[in-house]
Design a protein around this motif. Structure first.
Motif, PDB file in Angstrom:
ATOM      1  N   MET A 332      12.988  -6.856   3.894  1.00 33.63           N
ATOM      2  CA  MET A 332      12.088  -7.697   3.228  1.00 33.63           C
ATOM      3  C   MET A 332      12.582  -8.668   2.293  1.00 33.63           C
ATOM      4  O   MET A 332      12.615  -9.723   2.166  1.00 33.63           O
ATOM      5  CB  MET A 332      10.863  -6.995   2.801  1.00 33.63           C
ATOM      6  N   VAL A 333      13.697  -8.036   1.515  1.00 34.16           N
ATOM      7  CA  VAL A 333      14.399  -8.845   0.439  1.00 34.16           C
ATOM      8  C   VAL A 333      15.588  -8.026   0.409  1.00 34.16           C
ATOM      9  O   VAL A 333      15.910  -7.195  -0.222  1.00 34.16           O
ATOM     10  CB  VAL A 333      13.790  -8.596  -0.940  1.00 34.16           C
ATOM     11  N   PHE A 371       7.476  -6.129  -3.908  1.00 32.29           N
ATOM     12  CA  PHE A 371       7.915  -7.076  -3.122  1.00 32.29           C
ATOM     13  C   PHE A 371       6.626  -8.233  -2.767  1.00 32.29           C
ATOM     14  O   PHE A 371       5.808  -7.925  -2.381  1.00 32.29           O
ATOM     15  CB  PHE A 371       8.045  -6.298  -1.675  1.00 32.29           C
ATOM     16  N   VAL A 372       7.187  -9.449  -3.377  1.00 35.51           N
ATOM     17  CA  VAL A 372       6.395 -10.532  -3.397  1.00 35.51           C
ATOM     18  C   VAL A 372       6.539 -11.606  -2.574  1.00 35.51           C
ATOM     19  O   VAL A 372       5.948 -12.565  -2.219  1.00 35.51           O
ATOM     20  CB  VAL A 372       6.232 -11.337  -4.927  1.00 35.51           C
ATOM     21  N   LYS A 373       7.763 -11.557  -1.733  1.00 35.10           N
ATOM     22  CA  LYS A 373       8.258 -12.605  -1.014  1.00 35.10           C
ATOM     23  C   LYS A 373       7.541 -12.315   0.309  1.00 35.10           C
ATOM     24  O   LYS A 373       7.369 -11.314   0.812  1.00 35.10           O
ATOM     25  CB  LYS A 373       9.654 -12.396  -0.562  1.00 35.10           C
ATOM     26  N   LYS A 374       6.796 -13.386   0.993  1.00 35.40           N
ATOM     27  CA  LYS A 374       6.095 -13.450   2.073  1.00 35.40           C
ATOM     28  C   LYS A 374       6.770 -13.833   3.152  1.00 35.40           C
ATOM     29  O   LYS A 374       7.859 -14.454   3.187  1.00 35.40           O
ATOM     30  CB  LYS A 374       4.994 -14.479   2.070  1.00 35.40           C
TER      31      LYS A 374
END
Length: 374
Positions: A332-333, A371-374
């Motif tokens: 995800m990141v 985790f805020v990245k879409k």
């Protein structure tokens, strides 16, 4: 003539005895009813099976890799598993401390737990991962908490030597309200979960084998948690949770038991609010696209990594290492291992699962919300 205080004591005592008797009779009725069920029906994504808890489908205190499967299912199938109370249901409301001690001594080296299984999952092979989705948990009618007499068992329990006489108390479980009364003025919210959820044993598990055997395929006690799960006592394993366990034997060989209806992290006096389950409904999925060394858990809000060792410091290291590895490998990141170590220190909530199962347990929780990245 009885005084008002005496009459009040008689009424209170009679009510308590009635609750204990009702709980025991209700639990027995549920067990009898469940044992008669033999249902296999179509379900979304697979087939729905029922595995009742009987003397033929449960084992007391040992995971035996040579035990014939009690149910054979396919990956994706759903199974409703019944569980018993400890010692093949011999602990019931009214069982005394002396009787509990005798039961503990009756199975040398084995755990007190009754475990239902094993369940063979077609296609499961060593090196795969078993994904177990816990869909529903319905307890039976009573629970119990006890600690063994410290004068006889001075190492079993965080304060065993300070509690020489032992203690036992039975509880009626009000499932409609999802609560139990500890004593007047104290109510406990029920949060049921399986204390034991295991796949077949790891032949390299350093646990002693039954009867002192040196055969790596000899039965392993249900006492110690390990890479195959077993007596993890992680209270996050509630409805809606998924656990991923590395597979060591063909068929996976799934067991469950030691059902709990509430437990604090640490389980310090030896037992939780021990109960039995009318059904634990689980979907079983063989994952050939994953590799794991230790069990991992996913809830709606967290990823959870585990570690078990006789030394609590080592258990902490294992769980921390697993958390760092998880964060460093997620997509995800992307992050380095150093970054993962730093992030674990900042957001990883590492908790002592239990300190009473010879092997201590630690589970580290990583919140999904970071985790805020879409």
């Amino acid at each position: 003539m009885a005084t008002p205080r005496t009459r009040k004591w008689l009424v209170t005592t009679g009510a308590a005895l009635a609750l204990v008797l009702a709980a025991g009779l209700y639990g027995l009725a549920q067990q009898t009813d469940e044992a008669k069920r033999d249902r296999t029906v179509a379900a979304p994504g697979g087939t729905y099976h029922v595995l009742p808890a009987t003397l033929e489908t449960t084992q007391w205190g040992w995971l035996d890799p040579k035990e014939p499967p009690k149910l054979v299912v396919s990956s994706g199938d759903t199974v409703a598993v019944e569980t018993m109370m400890h010692a093949h249901n011999k602990i019931q409301p009214g069982t005394t401390m002396d009787e509990i001690v005798a039961l503990r001594k009756a199975n040398p080296g084995g755990g007190p737990h009754s475990v239902t299984g094993p369940i063979h999952v077609n296609g499961a092979e060593p090196g795969d991962v078993m994904e177990i989705r816990i869909l529903k948990i319905t307890p039976k009618a009573f629970g119990v908490n006890f600690n063994l007499p410290g004068k006889e068992f001075p190492t079993i329990g965080a304060l065993a030597s300070e509690m020489p006489d032992g203690f036992v108390r039975y509880f009626y479980l009000d499932w409609e309200k999802r609560q139990a009364e500890f004593k007047p003025g104290i109510m406990i919210e029920l949060q049921p979960f399986p204390g034991i959820l295991a796949v077949g044993i790891d032949p390299k598990d350093p646990s002693p084998r039954k009867g002192g055997s040196t055969d790596p395929m000899a039965p392993v006690s249900t006492l110690r948690p390990w890479k195959n799960g077993s007596n993890m006592d992680i209270n996050e394993l509630q409805e809606g949770t998924t656990i991923f366990i590395p597979i060591f034997l063909r068929g996976g060989l799934i067991w469950t038991g030691d059902s709990h209806c509430r437990q604090g992290n640490g389980e310090v006096n030896l037992t939780a609010l021990e109960c039995a389950s009318r059904e634990i409904v689980m979907q079983l999925i063989v994952r050939k696209d994953s590799k794991l060394e230790w069990p991992r858990i996913e809830t709606k809000t967290h990823w959870i990594m585990t570690g078990f060792d006789e030394d609590l410091n080592e258990a902490m290291k294992i769980a921390t290492r697993e958390t760092v590895s998880f964060l460093a490998s997620q997509k995800m990141v992307p992050m380095s291992r150093d970054e993962a170590y730093a992030l674990t220190s900042m957001v990883g909530d590492c908790r002592v699962s239990q300190v009473v199962d010879i092997r201590k347990g630690v589970h580290c929780m990583v919140p999904k919300a970071i985790f805020v990245k879409k």
